[in-house]
Design a protein around this motif. Structure first.
Motif, mmCIF file in Angstrom:
data_model
loop_
_atom_site.group_PDB
_atom_site.id
_atom_site.type_symbol
_atom_site.label_atom_id
_atom_site.label_comp_id
_atom_site.label_asym_id
_atom_site.label_seq_id
_atom_site.Cartn_x
_atom_site.Cartn_y
_atom_site.Cartn_z
ATOM 1 N N GLY A 36 0.821 -1.210 0.000
ATOM 2 C CA GLY A 36 0.000 0.000 0.000
ATOM 3 C C GLY A 36 0.848 1.250 0.000
ATOM 4 N N CYS A 37 0.461 2.227 -0.794
ATOM 5 C CA CYS A 37 1.152 3.516 -0.794
ATOM 6 C C CYS A 37 0.179 4.584 -1.276
ATOM 7 C CB CYS A 37 2.383 3.491 -1.697
ATOM 8 S SG CYS A 37 3.390 4.986 -1.499
ATOM 9 N N ASP A 38 0.327 5.789 -0.729
ATOM 10 C CA ASP A 38 -0.520 6.899 -1.156
ATOM 11 C C ASP A 38 0.127 7.714 -2.270
ATOM 12 O OD1 ASP A 38 1.343 7.540 0.765
ATOM 13 O OD2 ASP A 38 -0.101 8.388 2.175
ATOM 14 N N PHE A 39 1.312 7.324 -2.707
ATOM 15 C CA PHE A 39 1.962 7.952 -3.861
ATOM 16 C C PHE A 39 1.959 6.964 -5.031
ATOM 17 C CE2 PHE A 39 5.001 11.141 -1.548
ATOM 18 C CZ PHE A 39 3.912 11.873 -1.138
ATOM 19 N N ARG A 40 2.228 7.487 -6.196
ATOM 20 C CA ARG A 40 2.400 6.664 -7.407
ATOM 21 C C ARG A 40 3.608 7.192 -8.171
ATOM 22 N NH1 ARG A 40 -0.462 4.101 -4.898
ATOM 23 N NH2 ARG A 40 -2.373 2.962 -5.429
ATOM 24 N N CYS A 41 4.755 7.227 -7.509
ATOM 25 C CA CYS A 41 5.960 7.759 -8.146
ATOM 26 C C CYS A 41 6.216 7.004 -9.450
ATOM 27 C CB CYS A 41 7.158 7.601 -7.224
ATOM 28 S SG CYS A 41 6.873 8.244 -5.560
ATOM 29 N N PRO A 42 6.333 7.688 -10.557
ATOM 30 C CA PRO A 42 6.493 6.988 -11.837
ATOM 31 C C PRO A 42 7.719 6.085 -11.868
ATOM 32 C CG PRO A 42 5.950 9.299 -12.187
ATOM 33 C CD PRO A 42 6.208 9.147 -10.717
ATOM 34 N N PHE A 43 8.733 6.395 -11.061
ATOM 35 C CA PHE A 43 9.990 5.628 -11.064
ATOM 36 C C PHE A 43 9.978 4.506 -10.033
ATOM 37 C CE2 PHE A 43 10.178 9.451 -8.542
ATOM 38 C CZ PHE A 43 10.530 8.974 -7.296
ATOM 39 N N CYS A 44 8.852 4.280 -9.344
ATOM 40 C CA CYS A 44 8.782 3.266 -8.288
ATOM 41 C C CYS A 44 9.030 1.865 -8.854
ATOM 42 C CB CYS A 44 7.405 3.311 -7.630
ATOM 43 S SG CYS A 44 7.225 2.110 -6.293
ATOM 44 N N HIS A 45 9.814 1.075 -8.127
ATOM 45 C CA HIS A 45 10.111 -0.305 -8.531
ATOM 46 C C HIS A 45 9.113 -1.297 -7.958
ATOM 47 C CE1 HIS A 45 14.712 0.567 -9.074
ATOM 48 N NE2 HIS A 45 14.001 0.953 -10.099
ATOM 49 N N LEU A 49 3.448 -3.895 -4.744
ATOM 50 C CA LEU A 49 3.251 -3.479 -3.347
ATOM 51 C C LEU A 49 2.384 -2.228 -3.277
ATOM 52 C CD1 LEU A 49 6.724 -3.739 -1.583
ATOM 53 C CD2 LEU A 49 4.656 -4.980 -1.011
ATOM 54 N N VAL A 50 2.661 -1.298 -4.170
ATOM 55 C CA VAL A 50 1.956 -0.020 -4.172
ATOM 56 C C VAL A 50 0.481 -0.220 -4.498
ATOM 57 C CG1 VAL A 50 1.756 2.104 -5.527
ATOM 58 C CG2 VAL A 50 3.988 1.384 -4.655
ATOM 59 N N GLU A 51 0.226 -1.081 -5.483
ATOM 60 C CA GLU A 51 -1.161 -1.303 -5.919
ATOM 61 C C GLU A 51 -1.895 -2.266 -4.999
ATOM 62 O OE1 GLU A 51 -2.357 0.372 -8.305
ATOM 63 O OE2 GLU A 51 -0.657 1.047 -9.528
ATOM 64 N N THR A 80 9.773 -1.162 5.368
ATOM 65 C CA THR A 80 9.610 -0.365 4.159
ATOM 66 C C THR A 80 8.323 -0.744 3.450
ATOM 67 O OG1 THR A 80 10.846 0.449 2.229
ATOM 68 C CG2 THR A 80 10.953 -1.920 2.639
ATOM 69 N N GLY A 81 8.116 -0.174 2.267
ATOM 70 C CA GLY A 81 6.873 -0.453 1.564
ATOM 71 C C GLY A 81 7.101 -0.408 0.071
ATOM 72 N N GLY A 82 6.055 0.181 -0.520
ATOM 73 C CA GLY A 82 4.909 0.913 -0.004
ATOM 74 C C GLY A 82 5.243 1.989 1.023
ATOM 75 N N GLU A 83 4.182 2.429 1.688
ATOM 76 C CA GLU A 83 4.317 3.431 2.749
ATOM 77 C C GLU A 83 3.875 2.787 4.064
ATOM 78 O OE1 GLU A 83 5.660 6.319 3.424
ATOM 79 O OE2 GLU A 83 4.831 5.948 5.403
ATOM 80 N N THR A 108 9.865 6.140 4.964
ATOM 81 C CA THR A 108 8.569 6.802 4.823
ATOM 82 C C THR A 108 8.621 7.871 3.745
ATOM 83 O OG1 THR A 108 6.819 8.023 5.974
ATOM 84 C CG2 THR A 108 9.088 8.484 6.674
ATOM 85 N N ASN A 109 7.453 8.122 3.153
ATOM 86 C CA ASN A 109 7.362 9.238 2.211
ATOM 87 C C ASN A 109 6.890 10.519 2.907
ATOM 88 O OD1 ASN A 109 4.559 9.038 2.484
ATOM 89 N ND2 ASN A 109 4.287 7.879 0.589
ATOM 90 N N GLY A 110 6.680 10.453 4.203
ATOM 91 C CA GLY A 110 6.402 11.665 4.984
ATOM 92 C C GLY A 110 4.962 12.123 4.985
ATOM 93 N N MET A 130 13.561 9.330 5.147
ATOM 94 C CA MET A 130 12.405 9.985 4.500
ATOM 95 C C MET A 130 12.751 10.389 3.077
ATOM 96 S SD MET A 130 10.225 13.357 5.639
ATOM 97 C CE MET A 130 9.367 14.278 4.339
ATOM 98 N N ASP A 131 11.877 9.998 2.158
ATOM 99 C CA ASP A 131 12.031 10.404 0.759
ATOM 100 C C ASP A 131 11.695 11.884 0.611
ATOM 101 O OD1 ASP A 131 12.444 7.752 0.152
ATOM 102 O OD2 ASP A 131 10.440 7.441 -0.697
ATOM 103 N N ILE A 132 12.528 12.568 -0.147
ATOM 104 C CA ILE A 132 12.192 13.923 -0.613
ATOM 105 C C ILE A 132 12.082 13.786 -2.120
ATOM 106 C CG2 ILE A 132 12.992 16.307 -0.843
ATOM 107 C CD1 ILE A 132 12.223 15.592 2.039
ATOM 108 N N LYS A 133 10.873 13.866 -2.620
ATOM 109 C CA LYS A 133 10.672 13.509 -4.032
ATOM 110 C C LYS A 133 11.235 14.562 -4.973
ATOM 111 C CE LYS A 133 8.590 9.698 -2.992
ATOM 112 N NZ LYS A 133 9.314 8.434 -3.168
ATOM 113 N N ASN A 134 11.087 15.827 -4.578
ATOM 114 C CA ASN A 134 11.556 16.883 -5.491
ATOM 115 C C ASN A 134 11.349 18.240 -4.826
ATOM 116 O OD1 ASN A 134 12.536 18.128 -7.808
ATOM 117 N ND2 ASN A 134 11.280 16.888 -9.188
HETATM 118 S S1 SF4 Z 1 6.636 2.982 -2.489
HETATM 119 FE FE1 SF4 Z 1 7.939 4.809 -2.448
HETATM 120 S S2 SF4 Z 1 8.621 5.061 -4.575
HETATM 121 FE FE2 SF4 Z 1 6.872 3.635 -4.608
HETATM 122 S S3 SF4 Z 1 5.072 4.959 -4.996
HETATM 123 FE FE3 SF4 Z 1 5.284 4.755 -2.779
HETATM 124 S S4 SF4 Z 1 6.528 6.530 -2.140
HETATM 125 FE FE4 SF4 Z 1 6.757 6.288 -4.349
#
Ligand code: SF4
Length: 239
Positions: A36-45, A49-51, A80-83, A108-110, A130-134
């Motif tokens: 699970g994650c509340d972001f969808r970073c295009p570069f996520c591997h 997990l995210v979906e 780790t995750g996900g978030e 965490t993505n914060g 903590m990720d700092i995306k940009n």
């Molecule tokens: S797991 Fe990390 S890199 Fe992947 S979408 Fe979530 S915050 Fe972004």
């Protein structure tokens, strides 16, 4: 494991890397993946997990059983995750891990500063990455969430900058999203940070949006030089 009652958390674990020398700086550790994650970073591997489409690999009881056999062999556990902070019920598991004598690192993505504060102040976490995306201007685009409200991100970053826990900030650098303007904005935001790592994007089949590229070594070095005006500790990771 005392105090960790059957069914308190009931957390599914979606992956376990039994040994890592890289994920927890200076420590021998294992890494636990939560979905699970509340972001969808295009570069996520970690698309599965995210979906939330990855099957559970084990549950929290099995994880604690594994860890009880690794006492003296591992120093720490990376969550780790996900978030991971999407789980409001993380604290009992982290406390049980610490009761077994392990250090806990949290990625965490914060986006959940109140949960982060609670875990840090309660002593359930030893190290936060903590990720700092940009830059604020391109944050939503880089996190795959257009119009993202940055207030929670700023609050989490401020908590770590205040020294509430040992920490690092880190940015995965992708040619399509990052340039000198990105780091001219991030530098003053995170001025004086204890640790800040840039890590180059690495393409893989599992990336959420195919077709992205890493920056050159020359560009990465230039970003580090630029950042050091505000963050002398800024470094390239994976050198
Ligand atoms: S797991 Fe990390 S890199 Fe992947 S979408 Fe979530 S915050 Fe972004």
């Amino acid at each position: 494991m005392a105090g960790y009652r059957e069914g308190v958390a009931g957390l599914d674990i979606h992956g376990l890397q039994k040994l890592t020398l890289l994920d927890y700086p200076g420590r021998v550790a294992c890494t636990v993946f939560l979905e699970g994650c509340d972001f969808r970073c295009p570069f996520c591997h970690n698309g599965e997990l995210v979906e939330g489409t990855a099957p559970a690999a084990l549950d929290d009881r099995a994880l604690l059983s594994f860890l009880s056999k690794r006492r003296g062999l591992l120093d720490g556990v990376c969550i780790t995750g996900g978030e991971p902070l999407l789980r409001p019920d993380l604290e009992p598991l982290l406390s049980a891990i610490k009761e077994l004598g392990f250090l806990v690192k949290l990625d965490t993505n914060g986006t959940h500063p109140e949960r982060l504060r609670s875990l840090v102040e309660g002593g359930a976490v030893d190290y936060v990455a903590m990720d700092i995306k940009n830059s604020p201007e391109r944050y939503g685009e880089t996190a795959g969430v257009p119009g993202l409200d940055l207030s929670p991100i700023r609050e989490s970053a401020a908590l770590l900058l205040s020294g509430a826990a040992d920490y690092e900030f880190r940015t995965t650098v992708v040619k399509e999203f990052h340039d000198e303007e990105s780091f001219r904005a991030i530098g003053p935001w995170l001025a004086g940070a204890r640790r800040y790592y840039l890590q180059s994007f690495v393409d893989r089949d599992t990336v959420l949006r195919p077709g992205l590229h890493p920056c050159s070594r020359f560009e990465l070095d230039a970003f580090i030089r630029l950042l050091r005006a505000w963050i002398p500790a800024a470094e390239l990771r994976g050198d």
